[in-house]
Design an enzyme around this catalytic site. Structure first.
Site, short mmCIF file in Angstrom:
data_model
loop_
_atom_site.label_atom_id
_atom_site.label_comp_id
_atom_site.label_asym_id
_atom_site.label_seq_id
_atom_site.Cartn_x
_atom_site.Cartn_y
_atom_site.Cartn_z
N GLU A 7 0.85 -1.20 0.00
CA GLU A 7 0.00 0.00 0.00
C GLU A 7 0.88 1.25 0.00
OE1 GLU A 7 -4.21 -1.39 1.75
OE2 GLU A 7 -2.74 -0.79 3.28
N CYS A 34 3.67 8.48 1.14
CA CYS A 34 4.12 7.52 2.16
C CYS A 34 4.35 6.19 1.46
CB CYS A 34 3.06 7.38 3.25
SG CYS A 34 3.50 6.17 4.50
N CYS A 37 5.10 -4.33 15.76
CA CYS A 37 4.68 -3.28 16.69
C CYS A 37 3.17 -3.45 16.94
CB CYS A 37 4.99 -1.91 16.11
SG CYS A 37 6.75 -1.75 15.73
N CYS A 67 0.37 -1.35 15.14
CA CYS A 67 0.50 -1.20 13.69
C CYS A 67 -0.14 -2.37 12.93
CB CYS A 67 1.98 -1.13 13.32
SG CYS A 67 2.26 -1.07 11.54
N GLY A 117 6.68 -1.90 6.49
CA GLY A 117 8.04 -2.39 6.61
C GLY A 117 8.99 -1.48 7.37
N SER A 127 11.65 6.72 8.45
CA SER A 127 11.23 6.43 9.81
C SER A 127 11.66 5.03 10.20
CB SER A 127 9.71 6.54 9.92
OG SER A 127 9.29 6.10 11.21
N SER A 182 10.27 5.83 15.47
CA SER A 182 9.03 5.34 16.07
C SER A 182 9.30 5.14 17.55
CB SER A 182 8.64 3.99 15.45
OG SER A 182 8.07 4.16 14.20
N HIS A 200 7.30 6.22 20.78
CA HIS A 200 6.02 5.70 21.29
C HIS A 200 5.95 5.29 22.76
CE1 HIS A 200 4.96 5.83 17.15
NE2 HIS A 200 5.64 4.77 16.81
N ASN A 215 -4.81 5.35 15.15
CA ASN A 215 -5.84 5.07 14.14
C ASN A 215 -6.22 3.61 14.24
OD1 ASN A 215 -5.74 7.73 12.80
ND2 ASN A 215 -3.63 7.11 12.41
N CYS A 245 -1.99 6.55 9.41
CA CYS A 245 -0.78 5.94 9.98
C CYS A 245 -1.11 4.67 10.73
CB CYS A 245 -0.12 6.92 10.94
SG CYS A 245 0.26 8.46 10.14
S1 SF4 Z 1 5.70 -1.16 9.71
FE1 SF4 Z 1 6.86 0.02 11.22
S2 SF4 Z 1 5.45 0.38 12.90
FE2 SF4 Z 1 4.61 -1.29 11.64
S3 SF4 Z 1 5.35 -3.20 12.58
FE3 SF4 Z 1 6.82 -2.61 11.00
S4 SF4 Z 1 8.38 -1.40 12.06
FE4 SF4 Z 1 6.58 -1.50 13.39
#
Ligand code: SF4
Length: 395
Positions: A116, A129, A140, A143, A197, A229, A251, A253, A328, A371
């Site tokens: 995506e 993005c 995470c 996510c 990723g 990021s 990231s 958090h 989100n 996000c």
């Molecule tokens: S995409 Fe980013 S925030 Fe989501 S699980 Fe992977 S490292 Fe974590």
């Protein structure tokens, strides 16, 4: 909050890259690699540099995908190139447009996998993005991508190809002969590597792709308009400054290892102290190039006043800004978004401590483009990851 036992392996970073059989795709090849393969395929060495410049401009400045259109090359040479090479980018399988103008694309890559990509238009910029892996190495807990096992890394061509696919959709390529930006303000002016990723677990491909996006003879995006990021792959952080030179976001958090171990499991490998030490050393950090600390606001998990005070204490001495991200929600998510007054109280403490702490406006929620909401249907099927990566010529 779910206990994750997924191993945080190193092997992804050491997979050698080998190009697939059949006509070679030149998208994603660095200038040096393109020069090398042109010479290997018969271009006289003396001419190779000039041919690279010419082809580069057609592909990355004017968005041409057919060698036959490259009119400053001889007909015979164009025909020869078309015999040996292709100019391919990910296929746009679907496009959803949110009420707020955000666009979410589903892009298909080699092997039929899908990722995506999200375009966020704003008054003064247009941000894309992009994804660097199919699924993710990490898990995470906030996510959606983290619930999708890693299928494979994207190649450099598949990463920069997302930018080219979006430019096609935005009809943003200058006419041949026109300079970048001569056809009006840039609609796609910023790139964030915040899609699916962990980009630093696919370092080489991300580096090559961003180098192509930054190249002044092509897409020509300033390094300060590209933000990578990371969840905290400490050994690769300094290399990001040295070899890519783009802006960095983390990231973050959480403000204790106990909580961050659960939210961002890579913290069990490189904890908050180790991560902050690496960021204090980040060669590119300065008051004009601050590191962005991303902080998702999770109800009763990491949103207390104490968390806010601890956060500003922890990052003391690092040129930083803090992005507060209202969580989100996604189907099955183990968290809830903090109440709005809690988010504002948190932001106030951070702001009073001297940090810009914008609250990120959720965009594209109605199309699951916000996000942490990205996930593609591609699941790692029966095939082993090596087999899957062989399909993409990485095996
Ligand atoms: S995409 Fe980013 S925030 Fe989501 S699980 Fe992977 S490292 Fe974590």
């Amino acid at each position: 909050m779910t206990e994750t036992t997924a191993p945080i392996t190193q092997d992804v970073m050491t997979i050698p890259r080998k190009l697939p059989e059949g006509p070679m795709n030149i998208v994603g090849l660095t200038r040096d690699k393109l020069r090398e393969v042109l010479i290997e395929n018969g271009t006289p060495e003396k001419q190779a540099k000039m041919r690279v410049n010419q082809i580069w401009q057609w592909v990355y400045q004017w968005g041409v995908r057919d060698f036959a259109e490259m009119t400053n090359l001889s007909k015979a040479y164009r025909a020869d190139l078309a015999e040996r090479f292709v100019i391919e980018i990910p296929e746009m399988v679907s496009k959803q447009v949110s009420a707020d103008g955000t666009r979410k694309y589903l892009a298909r890559i080699a092997g039929g996998h899908e990722v995506e990509v999200v375009y966020i238009p704003e008054s003064d910029r247009g941000t894309l993005c992009i994804s660097s892996q199919v699924g993710c190495t990490l898990t995470c807990s906030f996510c959606h991508t983290g619930t999708q096992k890693l299928v494979r890394n994207l190649t450099a061509g598949e990463i920069v190809g997302q930018v080219m696919m979006a430019r096609d959709d935005l009809d943003e390529w200058p006419e041949p002969g026109q300079g970048t930006g001569e056809n009006g303000p840039r609609l796609l002016s910023n790139i964030v590597l915040m899609g699916m990723g962990e980009p630093l677990y696919n370092f080489e491909n991300v580096r090559d792709a961003m180098k192509i996006a930054m190249d002044g003879e092509g897409i020509s995006l300033s390094r300060r308009r590209i933000t990578l990021s990371t969840s905290g792959v400490v050994p690769e952080i300094a290399k990001t400054a040295q070899e890519i030179g783009c802006m960095l976001a983390v990231s973050f958090h959480a403000t204790t290892d106990e909580v961050r171990d659960k939210l961002v499991p890579i913290n069990r490998k490189w904890n908050i102290e180790t991560l902050l030490d690496a960021l204090r050393e980040y060669p590119k950090a300065s008051n004009s190039e601050r590191i962005t600390f991303e902080y998702v606001m999770l109800k009763d998990v990491n949103d207390s006043d104490e968390d806010a005070r601890r956060l500003v204490q922890l990052i003391k001495g690092i040129p930083a800004k803090i992005n507060l991200i209202p969580f989100n929600e996604w189907p099955g998510a183990p968290h809830q978004r903090s109440d709005w007054d809690r988010i504002e109280a948190f932001a106030d403490i951070v702001y009073k401590a001297g940090y810009a702490s914008p609250i990120r406006t959720p965009r594209g929620e109605d199309i699951m483009a916000a996000c942490g909401q990205l996930k593609s249907a591609t699941e790692r099927a029966r095939k082993s990851r090596r087999e899957v990566e062989a399909e993409a010529g990485m095996g």
